[in-house]
Design an enzyme around this catalytic site. Structure first.
Site, PDB file in Angstrom:
ATOM      1  N   LYS A  76     -34.170  41.684  -1.935  1.00 38.15           N
ATOM      2  CA  LYS A  76     -32.985  41.170  -1.230  1.00 38.15           C
ATOM      3  C   LYS A  76     -33.397  40.011  -0.321  1.00 38.15           C
ATOM      4  O   LYS A  76     -34.494  40.035   0.266  1.00 38.15           O
ATOM      5  CB  LYS A  76     -32.364  42.327  -0.437  1.00 38.15           C
ATOM      6  N   SER A 151     -23.879  45.188   0.976  1.00 42.12           N
ATOM      7  CA  SER A 151     -24.336  43.820   0.963  1.00 42.12           C
ATOM      8  C   SER A 151     -25.468  43.555  -0.029  1.00 42.12           C
ATOM      9  O   SER A 151     -25.784  42.390  -0.280  1.00 42.12           O
ATOM     10  CB  SER A 151     -24.822  43.429   2.365  1.00 42.12           C
ATOM     11  N   SER A 175     -25.182  49.696   2.214  1.00 38.28           N
ATOM     12  CA  SER A 175     -25.423  48.488   1.432  1.00 38.28           C
ATOM     13  C   SER A 175     -26.307  48.638   0.207  1.00 38.28           C
ATOM     14  O   SER A 175     -26.392  47.701  -0.581  1.00 38.28           O
ATOM     15  CB  SER A 175     -26.023  47.408   2.323  1.00 38.28           C
TER      16      SER A 175
HETATM   17  N1  GLN Z   1     -20.609  47.324   4.778  1.00 38.34           N
HETATM   18  C1  GLN Z   1     -21.406  47.668   5.926  1.00 38.34           C
HETATM   19  C2  GLN Z   1     -21.380  46.566   6.933  1.00 38.34           C
HETATM   20  O1  GLN Z   1     -20.750  45.582   6.673  1.00 38.34           O
HETATM   21  C3  GLN Z   1     -22.775  48.028   5.505  1.00 38.34           C
HETATM   22  C4  GLN Z   1     -23.712  46.896   5.475  1.00 38.34           C
HETATM   23  C5  GLN Z   1     -25.124  47.342   5.256  1.00 38.34           C
HETATM   24  O2  GLN Z   1     -25.392  48.494   4.984  1.00 38.34           O
HETATM   25  N2  GLN Z   1     -26.035  46.405   5.464  1.00 38.34           N
HETATM   26  O3  GLN Z   1     -21.937  46.672   7.987  1.00 38.34           O
END
Ligand code: GLN
Length: 472
Positions: A76, A151, A175
């Site tokens: 990532k 994400s 994410s």
């Molecule tokens: N959707 C969650 C957020 O926007 C999770 C993001 C993540 O786990 N990095 O914070």
């Protein structure tokens, strides 16, 4: 050649059917050809990937074989890798080349993985749809109109499209697990402290964990075992011994499961997903498992707790991006104050700014006790309640997400709608527990559904054994 498990890939290497060099070449060829439509990879690392492949083939020829030999992977865009760019999907890191390597990345390289590129993600890992990256939206390989989730959507899409064998993502509130479920693959978030965060560009430091995405539970176990364990560069990383995470570490027949009635009664949950989940519970009971309906009083508090604490932590973590130390710097400024203001205003996207503002607000003197302090107490209450439930059953089980992958653009206009995406995935990181998503068949709309498991702290062996059992 696509393998579902590293064991199969290693058999093919042993028999001379393929080589690491061939695997990397095939991976790059396919990914480069399809990336223009899916946009999962922000940059290919062809030179270093080929060097790794040559080195791994040579090492294996000497009889030195390792756990991830020949495993093509993407990492990532929020993990650093020496002499490579890392951008966290943000304009503010334009031009940043890392002088060092994240511990988890170093460990997969040392174990023989070949990193073919960095995968696109929501800016600073904030989001559930992979629409906020400076590199543009990532598309779901199963339906290009839909999101791969976020994400770590690029990490999920690259595996689901068959470009790479596996990937690394990061999970703060879901994410890794939500994109895995949207793309029909497996993804795990280890226990907080199991994997070093050194070299992970921080979003919310008391939640963030690096974890794998792959096409089988056994590969999740294998990769997690490789990246786990003490690290002198991360004081929050546990020095507990890393157990064997082999998927046969306990007798799956004896496993018990608990689900929350409140999750199933939640109006956001798609009815077909609910039915598929209940049918699974019936199957488990029929096989002789204890499956209990538990009560959880905090479901509606989870998303507010998560967004108060993570934005507070993000506002502090992102203070370092000031136009002086890394990446993007505004031009034509006269004073230092103006440099900070303009670099940050121009360098950060809208969602990141929204979270910095929210986080700064909840930490402000006069509001601290009402928001941040209260959310910390509520976090503790959720931890205690969750641990008490995990004393009654081996695993908590639920759908991973309230619905399947939605169309790109659908929720981008309403941040609170997007925040509700996380309702089933934030409990595990709030409580610091290991959790994963595995495929649960297809919805009538053709998209994959995900089944979510949470285990006791540091009990990844049971988590992976259960996932292997439920997916076989
Ligand atoms: N959707 C969650 C957020 O926007 C999770 C993001 C993540 O786990 N990095 O914070």
């Amino acid at each position: 050649m696509t393998f579902h498990r590293v064991e199969d890939l290693h058999r093919a290497l042993d028999s001379g059917q393929t080589t690491c060099v061939q695997l990397v070449q095939e991976s790059l060829r396919k990914a480069r050809a399809e990336n223009p439509s899916i946009n999962a990879v922000a940059e290919f690392f062809e030179g270093s990937a080929m060097q790794q492949a040559v080195a791994v083939d040579a090492r294996r020829a000497q009889g030195d074989c390792r756990a991830l030999d020949g495993v093509t992977m993407v990492i990532k865009d929020n993990m650093v890798y020496r002499d490579h760019a890392a951008g966290a999907g943000s304009k503010i890191l334009t031009g940043f080349i890392s002088p060092y390597t994240a511990t988890a990345v170093q460990r997969i390289v040392d174990a023989g993985a070949c990193i073919v590129g960095r995968s696109s993600c929501d800016e600073f890992a904030m989001g559930s749809s992979n629409e906020t990256s400076v590199y543009g939206p990532v598309r779901n390989p199963l339906d290009l109109k839909r999101t791969p989730g976020g994400s770590s959507g690029g990490s999920a899409a690259a595996v689901a499209a068959g470009w790479v064998h596996a990937s690394l993502g990061s999970d703060t509130g879901g994410s890794i697990r939500q994109p895995a479920s949207f793309c029909g693959i497996f993804g795990a978030k280890p226990t907080y402290g199991r994997v070093s965060r050194y070299g992970l560009i921080a979003y919310a430091s008391s939640f963030d964990q690096i974890g794998p995405l792959a096409r089988s539970a056994s590969d999740l176990a294998r990769i997690t075992e490789v990246i786990s364990g003490a690290d002198q560069y991360d004081g929050t990383c546990s020095d507990r011994l890393v157990p064997s995470m082999s998927v046969k570490s306990c007798d799956p027949q004896s496993l018990s499961f608990g689900y929350y009635q409140e999750v199933l009664d939640n109006p956001a949950l798609d009815s077909e997903l609910r039915d598929a989940f209940m049918a699974r519970m019936d199957q488990l009971r029929a096989k002789g498992h204890r499956v209990e309906a538990l009560r959880f009083d905090y479901l509606d508090l989870l998303v507010p707790i998560y967004y108060i604490l993570t934005t507070a932590e993000a506002s502090a973590n992102l203070a370092r991006f000031d136009g002086v130390r890394y990446g993007y710097r505004a031009e034509g400024v006269k004073t230092l104050d103006e440099l900070y203001k303009r670099s940050r205003s121009e360098g950060f996207g809208k969602e990141v700014k929204r979270r910095i503002l929210l986080g700064t607000f909840v930490l402000r003197s006069g509001y601290f006790d009402a928001y941040y302090g209260k959310a910390q107490k509520a976090r503790r209450a959720v931890q205690n309640a969750t641990n008490a439930d995990l004393a009654k059953v081996d695993l908590l089980i639920s759908p991973t997400s309230p619905h399947t992958a939605f169309e790109l653009g659908r929720e981008a206009s309403d941040p609170t709608l997007m925040y509700l995406e996380d309702i089933f995935t934030v409990q595990a990181p709030i409580a610091g527990l290991p959790a994963l998503s595995l495929p649960m068949g297809l919805h009538s709309n053709g998209m994959p559904m995900g089944l979510h498991l949470t285990a006791k702290a540091f009990d990844e062996p049971t988590l992976f054994t259960a996932a292997e059992y439920l997916s076989s």
